[in-house]
Design an enzyme around this catalytic site. Structure first.
Site, mmCIF file in Angstrom:
data_model
loop_
_atom_site.group_PDB
_atom_site.id
_atom_site.type_symbol
_atom_site.label_atom_id
_atom_site.label_comp_id
_atom_site.label_asym_id
_atom_site.label_seq_id
_atom_site.Cartn_x
_atom_site.Cartn_y
_atom_site.Cartn_z
ATOM 1 N N MET A 1 76.950 43.590 16.312
ATOM 2 C CA MET A 1 77.485 42.691 15.287
ATOM 3 C C MET A 1 77.116 43.235 13.910
ATOM 4 S SD MET A 1 75.964 39.368 17.270
ATOM 5 C CE MET A 1 76.532 38.144 16.102
ATOM 6 N N GLY B 1 73.141 41.758 10.491
ATOM 7 C CA GLY B 1 73.495 42.655 11.587
ATOM 8 C C GLY B 1 72.599 42.552 12.802
ATOM 9 N N SER B 2 73.160 42.661 13.996
ATOM 10 C CA SER B 2 72.382 42.429 15.209
ATOM 11 C C SER B 2 73.161 42.880 16.441
ATOM 12 C CB SER B 2 72.032 40.942 15.318
ATOM 13 O OG SER B 2 73.183 40.154 15.071
ATOM 14 N N ARG B 3 72.692 42.437 17.625
ATOM 15 C CA ARG B 3 73.298 42.883 18.870
ATOM 16 C C ARG B 3 73.090 41.816 19.948
ATOM 17 N NH1 ARG B 3 71.691 48.591 21.858
ATOM 18 N NH2 ARG B 3 71.805 47.875 24.014
#
Length: 219
Positions: free
Chosen positions: A99, A187-189
């Site tokens: 993301m 931002g990430s996952r």
């Protein structure tokens, strides 16, 4: 389009800070007019970037007991058979979605069922696409069990910028498919672990929409 509750304080205090910065530049310095206008323009752009990050679009969720929906907007960066060492302790099909800061960061349950496992882990802040981010970064692991006993694990993972993982479910809670279960700021996952016989419907590089894209089909 609505704004997510996680952004209300940030947007409020950002507005106060930005107005203060502009006041200092415009009224307390002798900067030329073009400098004042440039500062104003930059502040407006940055504020709208923050604003769009916390958008929370409304849409109809098409529920299907055999489908695994994407838990987040983003880009598919991993599809592989991987050892899941925290809960299943066996091989599973892993799908990872990265993301970026411009994606909607609402996290949605891929399936309907009951939360069987939920655990938060403090950790590092490696970049979200780093191979070790799944096991070493700050993260939350959630497992939902369908009425037929099939379990799906999904894991929120903080990145180098994202350091605010939010989750709204606990063990024993019932969740609907596509319902919001959490949020990651910036931002990430998100990793999803599926049974090995699941039929994968996406490819590396595909863009996903949380609660709409069908990641996989279960037997």
């Amino acid at each position: 389009m609505t704004l997510h509750k996680e952004g209300r304080k940030i947007l409020f205090f950002s507005l106060i800070i930005f107005v203060g910065i502009y006041f200092l530049v415009d009224y307390l310095t002798d900067a030329p007019e073009w400098v004042n206008n440039s500062v104003l323009g930059i502040l407006v752009v940055v504020y709208f970037l923050i604003l769009q990050f916390f958008r929370n679009p409304s849409f109809k969720i098409v529920k299907n007991d055999k489908h695994v929906l994407a838990p987040a907007d983003g880009k598919v960066v991993v599809i592989e058979d991987a050892e899941e060492t925290e809960y299943f302790k066996e091989k599973r099909k892993q799908i990872s979605i990265f993301m970026s800061p411009v994606n909607v960061h609402v996290n949605r349950s891929p399936i309907a069922g009951v939360v069987k496992f939920c655990k938060y882990h403090a950790g590092k802040y490696l970049v979200a696409w780093h191979p070790k981010s799944s096991t070493e970064n700050e993260r939350t692991t959630i497992v939902v069990e369908k009425p037929d006993g099939v379990q799906v694990l999904f894991r929120q993972i903080a990145g180098a910028v994202a350091r605010r993982i939010k989750w709204y479910v606990n063990e024993g809670d019932a969740v609907d498919q596509g319902a919001e279960f959490g949020f990651i700021k910036f931002g990430s996952r998100v990793d999803v672990f599926l049974p090995l016989d699941a039929k994968i419907n996406v490819n590396i590089g595909d863009k996903t929409k949380g609660g709409r894209t069908i990641l996989a089909e279960l037997s």
